[in-house]
Design a protein around this motif. Structure first.
Motif, PDB file in Angstrom:
ATOM      1  N   LYS A 117     102.013  91.969  12.376  1.00 47.95           N
ATOM      2  CA  LYS A 117     101.607  93.064  13.259  1.00 47.95           C
ATOM      3  C   LYS A 117     101.263  94.290  12.432  1.00 47.95           C
ATOM      4  O   LYS A 117     102.101  94.813  11.708  1.00 47.95           O
ATOM      5  CB  LYS A 117     102.730  93.379  14.248  1.00 47.95           C
ATOM      6  N   ARG A 118     100.032  94.758  12.562  1.00 47.17           N
ATOM      7  CA  ARG A 118      99.547  95.919  11.810  1.00 47.17           C
ATOM      8  C   ARG A 118      99.504  97.120  12.755  1.00 47.17           C
ATOM      9  O   ARG A 118      98.461  97.503  13.274  1.00 47.17           O
ATOM     10  CB  ARG A 118      98.175  95.627  11.227  1.00 47.17           C
ATOM     11  N   LEU A 119     100.668  97.701  12.987  1.00 46.98           N
ATOM     12  CA  LEU A 119     100.775  98.852  13.876  1.00 46.98           C
ATOM     13  C   LEU A 119     100.405 100.125  13.136  1.00 46.98           C
ATOM     14  O   LEU A 119     100.593 100.243  11.927  1.00 46.98           O
ATOM     15  CB  LEU A 119     102.191  98.966  14.433  1.00 46.98           C
ATOM     16  N   SER A 120      99.911 101.095  13.869  1.00 44.18           N
ATOM     17  CA  SER A 120      99.563 102.386  13.290  1.00 44.18           C
ATOM     18  C   SER A 120     100.106 103.499  14.174  1.00 44.18           C
ATOM     19  O   SER A 120     100.198 103.349  15.394  1.00 44.18           O
ATOM     20  CB  SER A 120      98.042 102.519  13.149  1.00 44.18           C
ATOM     21  N   ARG A 121     100.466 104.610  13.551  1.00 48.61           N
ATOM     22  CA  ARG A 121     100.983 105.748  14.309  1.00 48.61           C
ATOM     23  C   ARG A 121      99.873 106.561  14.966  1.00 48.61           C
ATOM     24  O   ARG A 121     100.135 107.409  15.807  1.00 48.61           O
ATOM     25  CB  ARG A 121     101.793 106.662  13.378  1.00 48.61           C
ATOM     26  N   SER A 180      94.102 104.480  16.568  1.00 47.96           N
ATOM     27  CA  SER A 180      94.250 103.156  15.959  1.00 47.96           C
ATOM     28  C   SER A 180      94.952 102.195  16.899  1.00 47.96           C
ATOM     29  O   SER A 180      94.676 100.997  16.913  1.00 47.96           O
ATOM     30  CB  SER A 180      95.029 103.272  14.647  1.00 47.96           C
ATOM     31  N   ARG A 181      95.882 102.719  17.696  1.00 51.35           N
ATOM     32  CA  ARG A 181      96.578 101.838  18.639  1.00 51.35           C
ATOM     33  C   ARG A 181      95.623 101.305  19.699  1.00 51.35           C
ATOM     34  O   ARG A 181      95.796 100.207  20.219  1.00 51.35           O
ATOM     35  CB  ARG A 181      97.747 102.593  19.293  1.00 51.35           C
ATOM     36  N   ARG A 182      94.597 102.098  20.021  1.00 50.28           N
ATOM     37  CA  ARG A 182      93.638 101.645  21.040  1.00 50.28           C
ATOM     38  C   ARG A 182      92.653 100.627  20.472  1.00 50.28           C
ATOM     39  O   ARG A 182      92.103  99.824  21.200  1.00 50.28           O
ATOM     40  CB  ARG A 182      92.880 102.846  21.604  1.00 50.28           C
ATOM     41  N   ASP A 183      92.431 100.674  19.161  1.00 50.14           N
ATOM     42  CA  ASP A 183      91.445  99.788  18.539  1.00 50.14           C
ATOM     43  C   ASP A 183      92.067  98.422  18.268  1.00 50.14           C
ATOM     44  O   ASP A 183      92.438  98.089  17.140  1.00 50.14           O
ATOM     45  CB  ASP A 183      90.930 100.406  17.234  1.00 50.14           C
ATOM     46  N   VAL A 212      97.082  82.478   9.505  1.00 51.80           N
ATOM     47  CA  VAL A 212      97.657  83.813   9.320  1.00 51.80           C
ATOM     48  C   VAL A 212      96.935  84.765  10.261  1.00 51.80           C
ATOM     49  O   VAL A 212      95.711  84.957  10.157  1.00 51.80           O
ATOM     50  CB  VAL A 212      97.509  84.283   7.862  1.00 51.80           C
ATOM     51  N   LEU A 213      97.694  85.340  11.184  1.00 47.95           N
ATOM     52  CA  LEU A 213      97.137  86.249  12.180  1.00 47.95           C
ATOM     53  C   LEU A 213      97.537  87.681  11.834  1.00 47.95           C
ATOM     54  O   LEU A 213      98.721  87.963  11.626  1.00 47.95           O
ATOM     55  CB  LEU A 213      97.656  85.903  13.578  1.00 47.95           C
ATOM     56  N   ARG A 214      96.561  88.573  11.796  1.00 50.51           N
ATOM     57  CA  ARG A 214      96.838  90.003  11.622  1.00 50.51           C
ATOM     58  C   ARG A 214      96.386  90.723  12.889  1.00 50.51           C
ATOM     59  O   ARG A 214      95.186  90.795  13.166  1.00 50.51           O
ATOM     60  CB  ARG A 214      96.146  90.537  10.375  1.00 50.51           C
ATOM     61  N   LEU A 215      97.368  91.233  13.614  1.00 50.32           N
ATOM     62  CA  LEU A 215      97.112  91.848  14.910  1.00 50.32           C
ATOM     63  C   LEU A 215      97.110  93.369  14.756  1.00 50.32           C
ATOM     64  O   LEU A 215      98.106  93.960  14.319  1.00 50.32           O
ATOM     65  CB  LEU A 215      98.174  91.434  15.926  1.00 50.32           C
ATOM     66  N   HIS A 216      95.996  93.988  15.096  1.00 54.43           N
ATOM     67  CA  HIS A 216      95.840  95.428  14.945  1.00 54.43           C
ATOM     68  C   HIS A 216      95.884  96.105  16.313  1.00 54.43           C
ATOM     69  O   HIS A 216      95.456  95.545  17.328  1.00 54.43           O
ATOM     70  CB  HIS A 216      94.502  95.754  14.270  1.00 54.43           C
ATOM     71  N   GLY A 217      96.388  97.338  16.305  1.00 54.01           N
ATOM     72  CA  GLY A 217      96.356  98.152  17.503  1.00 54.01           C
ATOM     73  C   GLY A 217      97.231  97.613  18.617  1.00 54.01           C
ATOM     74  O   GLY A 217      98.285  97.015  18.394  1.00 54.01           O
ATOM     75  N   HIS A 233     101.076  92.223  22.184  1.00 51.14           N
ATOM     76  CA  HIS A 233     100.827  91.048  23.045  1.00 51.14           C
ATOM     77  C   HIS A 233     100.554  89.827  22.168  1.00 51.14           C
ATOM     78  O   HIS A 233      99.631  89.048  22.428  1.00 51.14           O
ATOM     79  CB  HIS A 233      99.646  91.314  23.978  1.00 51.14           C
ATOM     80  N   ALA A 234     101.389  89.641  21.152  1.00 49.16           N
ATOM     81  CA  ALA A 234     101.177  88.543  20.202  1.00 49.16           C
ATOM     82  C   ALA A 234     101.247  87.181  20.883  1.00 49.16           C
ATOM     83  O   ALA A 234     100.567  86.237  20.475  1.00 49.16           O
ATOM     84  CB  ALA A 234     102.209  88.631  19.084  1.00 49.16           C
ATOM     85  N   GLN A 235     102.068  87.065  21.934  1.00 48.51           N
ATOM     86  CA  GLN A 235     102.233  85.760  22.577  1.00 48.51           C
ATOM     87  C   GLN A 235     100.924  85.269  23.194  1.00 48.51           C
ATOM     88  O   GLN A 235     100.659  84.059  23.241  1.00 48.51           O
ATOM     89  CB  GLN A 235     103.347  85.821  23.645  1.00 48.51           C
TER      90      GLN A 235
END
Length: 350
Positions: free
Chosen positions: A67-71, A75-78, A98-103, A108-110
């Motif tokens: 999970k590639r979260l951003s403050r 970025s959270r909307r993208d 390998v999954l990289r989930l942004h924003g 909702h990774a599931q």
């Protein structure tokens, strides 16, 4: 074979898996389960390496969720999904995604993982670190028959054990428990060779090592005798002592690899008891997909119920410190009162 996909979807990832298998002539029917790894970028390499090594015993589809979260609110909307598909020699004996989930997609990774699960195959979720408080109620954990955590990776391992006990659900397990399997097997074998009534036990090891606590709780739960928890410099577990009416049984491992088993009336024996790598621990857990009732009983026994001078000394020291603090407060009270009256007297004289 590796395929990189940017700004992709689960459907395109499935198509890439099919194309890669056809290109190298590898069928998917040999895989026995789906292993979902929930990790971060820092720990992803080690976790994937351990999972790849474990897949030699359990061919599986490995899905790493990063999970590639951003403050940043923008970025959270993208929301964006990037993926890397590995098949063949680059993925052990199975497949790796390998999954990289942004924003916002990271929450909702599931919904991304569900279409990628092998059909009609068990699902195992592993958190190498940062496990949720209740894995069974986590959106990804709810997809799995088995959920693997690791209390040793937590900032406060013993507090983490208490959380695991309070939130246990059938199918939960922890690698801190898996680490003591050779110790439990060796102790059980020793008692088979020399049946005797056990009166007490002692477990020695590092102070914040959850495996030491779990072994002590397992012995106390199964034997119904007081178990003392003493501390050493490690590494990990260093010794177990069983007091019996016929003598003492000692399993001592001072160097982390070779142990000595001592029993009354028998010569000392050297036994291999090395500390195991995460890949070995993971492979062991993947051998069973049913609930581990023995782990449940041990973890719910509770660290606070262990007997022994180590806990008693800690309690007595805390009580003594509290008493000293109270006495000092009582001694300082008259002085403080006198100090408060002094300015009043000076003001009256003026």
């Amino acid at each position: 074979m590796k395929i990189d996909l940017t700004e992709t979807t689960s459907s395109k990832i499935n198509q890439a898996l099919v194309s890669a298998r056809r290109a190298i002539g590898t069928p998917a029917i040999g895989m026995v389960l789906t292993l979902v790894i929930v990790t971060d970028e820092e720990n992803a390499y080690d976790a994937l390496k351990s999972a790849g090594d474990a897949s030699r015993e359990h061919p599986s589809r490995i899905i790493a969720v990063i999970k590639r979260l951003s403050r940043s609110p923008r970025s959270r909307r993208d929301a964006r999904l990037d993926a890397e598909v590995r098949v063949g020699s680059d993925a052990g004996t199975g497949e790796t995604v390998v999954l990289r989930l942004h924003g916002e997609l990271a929450n909702h990774a599931q919904s991304v993982v569900l279409p990628l699960l092998l059909p009609d195959a068990p699902v195992v979720v592993w958190w190498p670190e940062g496990a949720p408080a209740e894995p069974a109620k986590d959106p990804l954990g709810a997809l799995a028959q088995r959920r693997i955590t690791d209390a040793y990776s937590a900032e406060r391992p013993l507090d983490e054990l208490a959380v695991r006990a309070a939130t246990y659900n059938p199918g939960d397990t922890d690698l801190a428990w898996t680490r003591i399997t050779p110790w439990r097997s060796m102790l059980a074998a020793a008692l088979d060779q020399q049946p005797a009534e056990i009166t007490a036990a002692t477990v020695e090891g590092e102070s914040d090592n959850p495996s030491c606590e779990l072994l002590a709780m397992w012995l106390a739960d199964r034997l119904g005798v007081p178990v003392e928890r003493t501390f050493s410099g490690g590494p990990g577990l260093t010794a177990v002592r069983l007091d019996t009416k016929d003598g003492v049984i000692v399993l001592d491992r001072a160097d982390g690899s070779l142990a000595t088993l001592s029993m009354e009336g028998q010569p000392d024996r050297a036994v291999a008891l090395k500390r195991r790598e995460p890949a070995e621990l993971l492979a062991e857990e993947l051998r069973r997909l049913d609930p581990d009732n023995t782990y449940e009983s041990a973890v719910k026994f509770g660290v606070e119920r262990l007997a022994g001078p180590s806990q008693a000394k800690t309690v007595r020291a805390a009580e003594a410190a509290a008493e000293r603090s109270a006495e000092q407060s009582a001694d300082n009270a008259p002085k403080a009162a006198a100090a408060k009256k002094a300015p009043a007297k000076k003001a009256a004289s003026k």
